[in-house]
Structures are given as structure tokens and as C-alpha cells.
Design an enzyme around this catalytic site. Structure first.
Site, PDB file in Angstrom:
ATOM      1  N   ALA A  61       0.836  -1.205   0.000  1.00 48.65           N
ATOM      2  CA  ALA A  61       0.000   0.000   0.000  1.00 48.65           C
ATOM      3  C   ALA A  61       0.870   1.254   0.000  1.00 48.65           C
ATOM      4  O   ALA A  61       2.007   1.218   0.474  1.00 48.65           O
ATOM      5  CB  ALA A  61      -0.883  -0.002   1.244  1.00 48.65           C
ATOM      6  N   GLY A 100       0.698  -5.309   0.827  1.00 48.09           N
ATOM      7  CA  GLY A 100      -0.326  -5.482  -0.205  1.00 48.09           C
ATOM      8  C   GLY A 100       0.236  -6.116  -1.466  1.00 48.09           C
ATOM      9  O   GLY A 100      -0.487  -6.808  -2.199  1.00 48.09           O
ATOM     10  N   GLU A 103       0.126  -9.641  -0.848  1.00 50.53           N
ATOM     11  CA  GLU A 103      -1.278 -10.073  -0.811  1.00 50.53           C
ATOM     12  C   GLU A 103      -1.802 -10.278  -2.229  1.00 50.53           C
ATOM     13  O   GLU A 103      -2.529 -11.235  -2.499  1.00 50.53           O
ATOM     14  CB  GLU A 103      -2.126  -9.041  -0.055  1.00 50.53           C
ATOM     15  CG  GLU A 103      -1.822  -9.113   1.436  1.00 50.53           C
ATOM     16  CD  GLU A 103      -2.505  -8.044   2.262  1.00 50.53           C
ATOM     17  OE1 GLU A 103      -2.372  -6.861   1.904  1.00 50.53           O
ATOM     18  OE2 GLU A 103      -3.141  -8.396   3.258  1.00 50.53           O
ATOM     19  N   GLU A 123       3.688  -5.025   7.678  1.00 51.43           N
ATOM     20  CA  GLU A 123       2.631  -4.131   8.191  1.00 51.43           C
ATOM     21  C   GLU A 123       2.781  -3.855   9.676  1.00 51.43           C
ATOM     22  O   GLU A 123       2.519  -2.748  10.147  1.00 51.43           O
ATOM     23  CB  GLU A 123       1.244  -4.737   7.925  1.00 51.43           C
ATOM     24  CG  GLU A 123       0.740  -4.565   6.505  1.00 51.43           C
ATOM     25  CD  GLU A 123       1.139  -5.704   5.595  1.00 51.43           C
ATOM     26  OE1 GLU A 123       2.115  -6.420   5.913  1.00 51.43           O
ATOM     27  OE2 GLU A 123       0.479  -5.883   4.550  1.00 51.43           O
TER      28      GLU A 123
HETATM   29  N1  3HC Z   1       4.466   3.571   0.191  1.00 49.18           N
HETATM   30  C1  3HC Z   1       4.917   4.799  -0.129  1.00 49.18           C
HETATM   31  N2  3HC Z   1       6.222   5.076  -0.307  1.00 49.18           N
HETATM   32  C2  3HC Z   1       7.087   4.060  -0.154  1.00 49.18           C
HETATM   33  C3  3HC Z   1       6.685   2.765   0.177  1.00 49.18           C
HETATM   34  C4  3HC Z   1       5.290   2.525   0.341  1.00 49.18           C
HETATM   35  N3  3HC Z   1       4.821   1.321   0.610  1.00 49.18           N
HETATM   36  N4  3HC Z   1       7.766   1.987   0.268  1.00 49.18           N
HETATM   37  C5  3HC Z   1       8.825   2.769   0.000  1.00 49.18           C
HETATM   38  N5  3HC Z   1       8.409   4.030  -0.264  1.00 49.18           N
HETATM   39  C6  3HC Z   1       9.234   5.176  -0.656  1.00 49.18           C
HETATM   40  C7  3HC Z   1      10.163   5.618   0.447  1.00 49.18           C
HETATM   41  O1  3HC Z   1       9.541   6.520   1.318  1.00 49.18           O
HETATM   42  C8  3HC Z   1      11.282   6.237  -0.357  1.00 49.18           C
HETATM   43  O2  3HC Z   1      10.845   7.511  -0.722  1.00 49.18           O
HETATM   44  P1  3HC Z   1      11.895   8.730  -0.857  1.00 49.18           P
HETATM   45  O3  3HC Z   1      12.890   8.291  -1.881  1.00 49.18           O
HETATM   46  O4  3HC Z   1      11.062   9.885  -1.229  1.00 49.18           O
HETATM   47  O5  3HC Z   1      12.517   8.844   0.507  1.00 49.18           O
HETATM   48  C9  3HC Z   1      11.335   5.394  -1.613  1.00 49.18           C
HETATM   49  O6  3HC Z   1      10.080   4.740  -1.707  1.00 49.18           O
HETATM   50  C10 3HC Z   1      12.420   4.343  -1.603  1.00 49.18           C
HETATM   51  O7  3HC Z   1      12.313   3.604  -0.387  1.00 49.18           O
HETATM   52  P2  3HC Z   1      13.608   3.257   0.469  1.00 49.18           P
HETATM   53  O8  3HC Z   1      14.441   4.458   0.589  1.00 49.18           O
HETATM   54  O9  3HC Z   1      13.136   2.598   1.704  1.00 49.18           O
HETATM   55  O10 3HC Z   1      14.348   2.235  -0.505  1.00 49.18           O
HETATM   56  P3  3HC Z   1      15.030   0.851  -0.165  1.00 49.18           P
HETATM   57  O11 3HC Z   1      15.446   0.332  -1.469  1.00 49.18           O
HETATM   58  O12 3HC Z   1      16.009   0.993   0.919  1.00 49.18           O
HETATM   59  O13 3HC Z   1      13.833  -0.073   0.399  1.00 49.18           O
HETATM   60  C11 3HC Z   1      11.683  -1.110   0.462  1.00 49.18           C
HETATM   61  C12 3HC Z   1      12.749  -0.403  -0.404  1.00 49.18           C
HETATM   62  C13 3HC Z   1      12.238  -2.441   0.952  1.00 49.18           C
HETATM   63  C14 3HC Z   1      10.479  -1.327  -0.417  1.00 49.18           C
HETATM   64  C15 3HC Z   1      11.338  -0.227   1.683  1.00 49.18           C
HETATM   65  O14 3HC Z   1      11.050   1.077   1.229  1.00 49.18           O
HETATM   66  C16 3HC Z   1      10.165  -0.700   2.478  1.00 49.18           C
HETATM   67  O15 3HC Z   1      10.306  -1.546   3.317  1.00 49.18           O
HETATM   68  N6  3HC Z   1       8.984  -0.105   2.209  1.00 49.18           N
HETATM   69  C17 3HC Z   1       7.818  -0.331   3.027  1.00 49.18           C
HETATM   70  C18 3HC Z   1       7.118  -1.602   2.640  1.00 49.18           C
HETATM   71  C19 3HC Z   1       5.912  -1.788   3.488  1.00 49.18           C
HETATM   72  O16 3HC Z   1       5.901  -1.588   4.681  1.00 49.18           O
HETATM   73  N7  3HC Z   1       4.820  -2.251   2.854  1.00 49.18           N
HETATM   74  C20 3HC Z   1       3.599  -2.487   3.517  1.00 49.18           C
HETATM   75  C21 3HC Z   1       2.710  -1.311   3.338  1.00 49.18           C
HETATM   76  S1  3HC Z   1       1.216  -1.495   4.262  1.00 49.18           S
HETATM   77  C22 3HC Z   1       0.264  -2.479   3.295  1.00 49.18           C
HETATM   78  O17 3HC Z   1       0.659  -2.915   2.247  1.00 49.18           O
HETATM   79  C23 3HC Z   1      -1.104  -2.722   3.825  1.00 49.18           C
HETATM   80  C24 3HC Z   1      -1.751  -3.847   3.107  1.00 49.18           C
HETATM   81  O18 3HC Z   1      -1.845  -4.962   3.931  1.00 49.18           O
HETATM   82  C25 3HC Z   1      -3.097  -3.466   2.625  1.00 49.18           C
END
Ligand code: 3HC
Length: 722
Positions: A61, A100, A103, A123
Site C-alpha cells: 500500500a 499489499g 497479498e 505491516e
Molecule cells: N508507500 C509509499 N512510499 C514508499 C513505500 C510505500 N509502501 N515503500 C517505499 N516508499 C518510498 C520511500 O519513502 C522512499 O521515498 P523517498 O525516496 O522519497 O525517501 C522510496 O520509496 C524508496 O524507499 P527506500 O528508501 O526505503 O528504498 P530501499 O530500497 O532501501 O527499500 C523497500 C525499499 C524495501 C520497499 C522499503 O522502502 C520498504 O520496506 N517499504 C515499506 C514496505 C511496506 O511496509 N509495505 C507495507 C505497506 S502497508 C500495506 O501494504 C497494507 C496492506 O496490507 C493493505
């Protein structure tokens, strides 16, 4: 947002396209819903392959959308339609499939992953549970115990582990999308019923008694969660998967995520996610920034001093594949240091299943002369300014002119070191936290002469070591230890006023701190602070003998820790500090009856009447004093943003992540409340100037308490250190 194309005549290829990580924002969800519908209803399409652009499947997400009014189609119906389709849908997973993203992949009938892909449900780290069927499908695929571990910890797995667990069907080294297309062609029309591939149709695969696993999981999670809700709610969602039919489980998942989504903990954790990433985007008043300053290449690093810090730093560097020349002044110390470093590397290699630790990268020496050819030096000798100055002068003569000189001082003046060198612009602080091979935080201290190139190099090196680097200005204690001092002061004052160490610690641990302040103090050794207080003239021969014991430099002072040090009670290492330990070096703190007597005697000696100290007072005085100093730090330009302060506290000081950090916590409590409570405590303790509300806090309250990311606009930098 997402592209549709046809390949091999009958395969629809859907490519998620939302850089940088293909997050599932509203527009992306709308586009894939439309495209998927088109593919599933097009008579010529026999199978669908879903992939992501630029080597990333999907990071889940769009976190930036949380907390905003919902818009766009939901994921759940899309995943449901995909899974229910009679056409095989294959996920081609490169890079990451997270949240997501995973998922969606679980709603596909088959999953092909690249060997370097990582998958998981992070999450929980955002204060949530998987909310688009993940909590119900994953246990049906891999069983309750494995799903419980992955969902409650947020741990990501490699493609190889995912294959072993049964999350993916195939791992490829080559072209994932081509393999997925071939795979799709193979399964079209073949008499392989898709029914068995629909996870929602399965009953969770119980290999063991699920109820017992869940009960045990719940107990473990509660113990580790330190007050965080999401891990506990994850177990509740898994319980629903184990005990309810799929549709009822999905209803429960929805109820549970709705309960979390607007919670203050989820907001705090999501704030931390972005704060950590924003900390990398440093800037200096010169206009130099993270994205316009080139770091120098660092191949070889010198570490001077093989005490606790030097050892951890050396291990960290070697593990990152960097050659290290480690220097000690005395043979015995070097021998001890060398054995400790080799032991740590050996244990680390064993843990990772490697046969040989990378010891070929290490040189141990008693001679500084061997540092002639290193690119960067990290000085990690005792906190003794005279010693450090001598060393920096010598390093200047020994090292090549381009070598960066970094100090690991935890609070001494970086500028005072820079001025003894002929290369002031190449001097920065690299303040690691003990144990340096474990703790994530790195304060990069930028002195008035430090060049952008030096800052960029230190930050880039920190990133290579897996650290979370934060650029801070130069002042005593920088950000972390400067605030820590006031936190400690409040804790000592609370003892003077009637509390016991274990009572204060219990309240702080219930708040969520990894460890109470007195346990931390025992662990690090009370002599550390003692030495700093001596060096800063708070104790020792420089103090006028007429100065009252509980008064220093114009304000209230607690000599409690000094008295313990004088008695040789230095914490764990001596078997006694704020707590009692079974033996010197013991790890199990026990409340010490002798400490209670000592405190009673102390109070009666100084005419202090003990009173009952309430838990809320412990929290308010400790955390508001910290935040108040944080506001001063912002005003002085020692930290660029409140987020940076919070990152420092979360990654370096065991501050509970689900409370966001001291500045975010102050905002969540309400700045007006914090101001009013500080005024109250300052009135009661006028001899503690740090309880007097800072001007920035007052201005922010007058401005209507804007959200944290707007505080910067109210800072009146008289002289920014950054
Ligand atoms: N949403 C929005 N922005 C995101 C994002 C996300 N899910 N994941 C990463 N970004 C953004 C970061 O904020 C960053 O932005 P910036 O360059 O402006 O600072 C950019 O993408 C790159 O991210 P990283 O600097 O973290 O890059 P890395 O290569 O080090 O890591 C990653 C990449 C492993 C994908 C890491 O960003 C990460 O762990 N992201 C979060 C993933 C996450 O938690 N997903 C679950 C979301 S909740 C969900 O899906 C709910 C569902 O169940 C419905």
C-alpha cells in the site's frame, strides 16, 4: 500506474508502474482493477502474468495515503476476482513483494520469484496487520506457526526461504518475467484444477495444535511488544484464520485493521518510517545537500583504539567488506582487542552459516605509521580531549593529505579537534552507539569547518555499514547525549524526592523503553558519566569547596551517581550499581536493599522529605524534559528537523518506536499540555532551568500547535550549526 500488453498471443502481461517501489496508491489500484478486468474478460487471453516495472514487484500500500480519506477501489475485491478467475494468473516477483504486494501475489494462482527477491508482511512495523487477505491466505498456504512468525515480526524472507516455506512455486536466476510467461503457457488448459491453487478455498494447514501455537505466540508477542498493539492484533487475525471459515476470517481481518488504521501507534510508526528515510536527506547552510555532494571512495579505514567502541566499529566495517587497519597503543590492549574482534566475527560467521569470517580484511598494529594509506580514520580512544588532540595532530602527519579524520567522541567538541589539524574540512564526528556492531544509529557530527564532501562520505559509509545516519551540529553531547543528560538528571531527582530505581525503570519500561534508565546506566557503567562530569568541572578539584553538594553551575545537581562511583559501585561490571548483581559482570539486576538504605540516608542528610512519586510524573518529567531540550536543539540548529531527533532516540536510545520519538510524543500529547506541565514542574523546581519551557515550544503553542513537519517554519535560527 500499470501497463497492459499481450505476449505469446494468449498471455496478458500486466506491469505495475509506479516508481520507485510500485506502491499501490489509489490510481494504481484503479488502473490494475480495470486492466485485470479487461484481461479476465478478453476471450483471447488464456492466462495473465503480473509483474512490476524496474525490477520491483510491489512494496504494498502507498503509506503516504494512510490517515487520508479513502479513495479509489479497494484491493480485496481485485484480489478476490483474480483468484476466482478460471484463467491462471502468475505473479513474476522481482525485487520485493511486501504487504499489499504480497497479498496480490497470494491471490495469484502461481508465484515465480527471482533469486534476489524478498517477500514479507512488514505491516506490523507500521502499526497494522496485513489488511487485504494476507492474514487469512498466508496461514492457509504455509501453516499457522510459520505465518505467525512472519506476520507478527514483519520479517522479510529471501526467495530461497520463500520456496522452502511454500510461498513461491519456483525461484529463477535468469529472467523472471520470461519464466513466468513460459510457466503460464504451460498451465493453460492443462488439466490442473485451479481450485487447489485458490488459497481462500483451503483450510489452514495445521501441522501442530493451532490453539497451543497461538496461545504461546500471543504470550511471546505480548512480552516482546512493550505496549505495541499491532503484534497482538496480528495474533488475533491469525486466530480468526485458524478458527473461522475464510469469509468470516476476512470480516474479522477488516474489523481488526479498521481498529488499528487510525490509532496513534500506527501514526507514530508510519511517522518513523518516513522520518528514517528523511534523515538521509541532509542539507547544510552552504546549500550543500545529500543529492549534490559527492562522497569520497572509502576502501581502507583506520580504527584507532580497540576498546569496546573500537572493537564494534572494526567488526561493523569488516562485515561490510571494508579493509581495516586497527591500531592500539599497548600490546596487552591490542591482544585483548584482537581476540574480541576475531571472536565476534567468528560468532557472526557461525550464525550466518559461513565457514570463514572475513579476517583477511584485518590488520592489527601498534604503529600509527601503518595508517599512511587509509582513506578514513575513526578515532575511538578514551574521552580525553588532550589525548584526542595529540592523536589528531599525529594523524595529520601520518595519513595521506586526503584522509578523512573522524572522531567517535560521544560529546566532545569536534571543532576543537579539527583546529589542531591542517585539514579542518576533512574532520567530522562519527558517533557510533554501543555495541557498535549492533546498534543502528550513527550521529554524523558536522563541525563549522567540515566540508560537504566529508559529511557525504561519513553518511555514505554509515549506510554501507547498515546504519541509520543523522547529520547533527557540534555542541556538548550533540543531540542524543545532550538530551540524555536531562533525562538522567530528572531520574536522579526523582530518586532524591522519594522514588526507587526499580520503580522509575518499571514505569519507563511500561511506557515502552527497551530498558529503564537505571538498568541502562548499570549496563554502560556509571564511571562513563563520572569521567564526563569530572572533565566538565562538575566534580573534582576545580569545584569551589564552598559550593553546596547539590548545586553546580547555577542549578540543581544530584551527586547520587558520583557517590556510588566513589564507593566503587559502577554497575554490572562491579556487581553493584543502581541494582545488585549476583557477581561482577552479572546481567540480572535485582533491587538492592542497600540502595534503599543509601537513598534514605542521603535524603535525611540533605533534609529531603520522601514522597510517593506517581508513574505519570516519572513519564512527564523524563520525556517532557527531553522534548523541551529537543526544542532548544532545533532552535540552535543542532538538529535540522524534529524527525531527526526522533530517529536518534528510536535507533540509538531504545525509545519505543510505536511512540514515534520524544518530539512526536510531545506532539501527540499536545504541545499545550506539555507546555503547561513543564510550567508546573518548573514552578515546583525553579532550581532546574531545563524545566523552563523553551521559547520554541511557547511559540508553537501560540501558533496553534502545528504538526511536527511544520515546526521548522517557527524556528528562529540565531546561529544554525547545520
Ligand atoms: N508507500 C509509499 N512510499 C514508499 C513505500 C510505500 N509502501 N515503500 C517505499 N516508499 C518510498 C520511500 O519513502 C522512499 O521515498 P523517498 O525516496 O522519497 O525517501 C522510496 O520509496 C524508496 O524507499 P527506500 O528508501 O526505503 O528504498 P530501499 O530500497 O532501501 O527499500 C523497500 C525499499 C524495501 C520497499 C522499503 O522502502 C520498504 O520496506 N517499504 C515499506 C514496505 C511496506 O511496509 N509495505 C507495507 C505497506 S502497508 C500495506 O501494504 C497494507 C496492506 O496490507 C493493505
Amino acid at each position: 500506474m500499470a501497463r497492459y500488453s499481450r505476449t505469446e498471443g494468449t498471455i496478458a502481461l500486466i506491469t505495475l508502474s509506479n516508481p520507485p517501489v510500485n506502491a499501490l496508491g489509489a490510481a494504481v489500484r484503479r488502473t490494475i482493477t480495470d486492466i485485470m478486468h479487461r484481461a479476465l474478460t478478453d476471450g483471447e487471453v488464456k492466462a495473465v502474468v503480473l509483474c512490476g516495472e524496474n525490477g520491483t514487484f510491489c512494496a504494498g500500500a502507498d503509506i503516504r495515503e494512510f490517515g487520508k480519506p479513502p479513495s479509489g477501489p479497494a484491493l480485496v475485491p481485485l484480489i478476490h476476482d483474480m483468484e476466482a478467475s478460471e484463467k491462471p494468473v502468475v505473479a513474476a516477483i522481482e525485487g520485493v513483494a511486501l504487504g499489499g504486494g504480497l497479498e496480490i501475489a497470494l491471490g495469484c494462482h502461481y508465484r515465480i520469484a527471482h533469486a534476489k527477491a524478498r517477500l514479507g508482511f512488514p505491516e506490523v512495523m507500521l502499526g497494522l496487520i496485513p489488511g487485504a487477505g494476507g492474514s487469512q491466505r498466508l496461514p492457509r498456504l504455509i501453516g499457522i506457526p510459520a505465518a505467525l512468525e512472519l506476520i507478527t515480526t514483519g520479517r522479510l524472507v529471501s526467495a530461497q526461504e520463500a520456496l522452502k516455506l511454500g510461498i513461491v512455486d519456483q525461484v529463477v536466476d535468469g529472467n523472471t518475467i520470461e519464466t513466468a510467461v513460459k510457466f503460464a503457457l504451460n498451465v493453460i488448459g492443462v488439466c490442473r484444477p485451479l481450485l487447489s491453487r485458490r488459497l481462500s478455498e483451503r483450510t489452514p494447514a495445521f501441522s501442530v495444535d493451532a490453539a497451543a501455537v497461538l496461545e504461546e505466540g500471543m504470550a511471546r508477542v505480548k512480552q516482546r511488544a512493550r505496549g505495541a498493539f499491532a503484534p497482538v492484533v496480528c495474533v488475533q487475525a491469525l486466530r480468526a484464520a485458524a478458527t473461522l471459515p475464510y469469509s468470516r476470517g476476512m470480516e474479522t481481518e477488516e474489523q481488526l485493521i479498521n481498529m488499528l488504521i487510525d490509532s496513534s501507534q500506527a501514526r507514530a510508526l508510519q511517522y518513523c518510517f518516513f522520518a528514517q528515510r528523511n534523515a538521509r536527506k541532509w542539507s547544510l547552510p552552504s546549500g550543500a545537500r545529500w543529492n549534490n555532494s559527492k562522497p569520497r571512495a572509502v576502501h581502507r579505514v583506520g580504527v584507532v583504539g580497540l576498546g569496546t567502541m573500537g572493537r564494534g566499529i572494526t567488526v561493523s566495517l569488516v562485515k561490510a567488506g571494508i579493509s581495516v587497519v586497527a591500531v592500539e597503543m599497548e600490546e596487552k590492549q591490542m591482544d585483548l582487542g584482537m581476540r574480541a574482534v576475531l571472536g565476534m566475527l567468528e560468532r557472526d560467521a557461525q550464525r550466518r552459516g559461513d565457514t570463514r569470517p572475513p579476517t583477511h580484511l584485518l590488520t592489527f598494529t601498534l604503529s600509527l605509521q601503518q595508517l599512511g594509506n587509509v582513506d578514513l580514520v575513526i578515532e575511538a580512544v578514551f574521552e580525553d580531549m588532550a589525548l584526542k588532540k595529540r592523536l589528531f595532530t599525529e594523524l595529520c602527519n601520518v595519513c595521506k593529505p586526503s584522509t578523512l579524520l573522524c572522531t567517535n567522541t560521544s560529546g566532545l567538541d569536534v571543532d576543537a579537534l579539527a583546529v589542531v589539524t591542517h585539514r579542518r574540512s576533512l574532520v567530522v564526528g562519527m558517533h557510533f552507539f554501543a555495541p557498535a556492531n549492533v546498534m543502528k544509529l550513527l550521529e554524523v557530527v558536522c563541525g563549522p569547518h567540515s566540508s560537504a564532501e566529508a559529511v557525504a562520505t561519513a553518511m555514505t559509509l554509515g549506510k554501507r555499514l547498515g546504519k541509520v545516519g543523522v547529520v547533527v551540529g557540534n555542541c556538548p553531547g550533540f543531540v542524543g547525549n545532550r538530551m540524555m543528560k536531562l533525562y538522567l538528571d530528572q531520574a536522579y531527582f526523582l530518586l532524591e524526592e522519594g522514588a526507587a530505581p526499580e520503580q522509575v525503570d518499571q514505569v519507563l519500561e511500561e511506557f515502552g523503553f527497551t530498558m529503564g534508565i537505571f538498568k541502562v546506566s548499570d549496563l554502560s557503567g556509571l564511571d562513563v558519566g563520572w569521567r564526563v562530569r569530572k572533565a566538565s568541572g562538575l566534580i573534582g578539584p576545580d569545584v569551589n569547596p564552598k559550593t553546596p553538594s547539590r548545586w553546580r553551575q547555577g542549578c540543581r545537581y544530584s551527586p547520587l551517581p558520583d557517590l556510588l562511583c566513589e564507593q566503587g559501585h559502577l554497575g554490572q561490571k562491579s556487581g553493584r550499581g543502581w541494582y545488585l548483581y549476583e557477581t561482577p559482570g552479572g546481567k540480572e539486576p535485582k533491587p538492592d536493599p542497600a540502595m534503599h538504605r543509601f537513598l534514605q540516608e542521603y535524603r535525611s542528610r540533605y533534609g529531603l522529605t520522601p514522597r510517593h512519586v506517581h508513574a505519570h510524573e516519572v513519564i512527564e518529567r523524563c520525556t517532557y524534559a527531553m522534548a523541551n531540550e529537543g526544542f532548544r536543539i532545533l532552535e540552535e540548529g543542532i538538529a535540522a528537523r524534529a524527525e531527526d531527533i526522533d530517529v536518534i532516540y528510536v535507533f540509538g536510545y531504545g525509545w519505543p518506536r510505536h511512540r514515534g520519538g520524544p518530539m512526536f510524543h510531545a506532539a501527540q500529547v499536545g504541545l499545550a499540555t506539555v507546555l503547561q506541565r513543564l510550567e508546573h514542574y518548573h514552578q515546583l523546581h525553579p532550581d532546574v532551568p531545563h524545566l523552563q519551557p523553551s521559547p520554541l515550544l511557547q511559540r508553537l503553542v501560540e501558533a496553534g500547535s502545528p504538526p511536527v513537519h511544520h515546526w521548522r517554519e517557527h524556528v528562529q535560527h540565531l546561529h544554525s550549526h547545520l
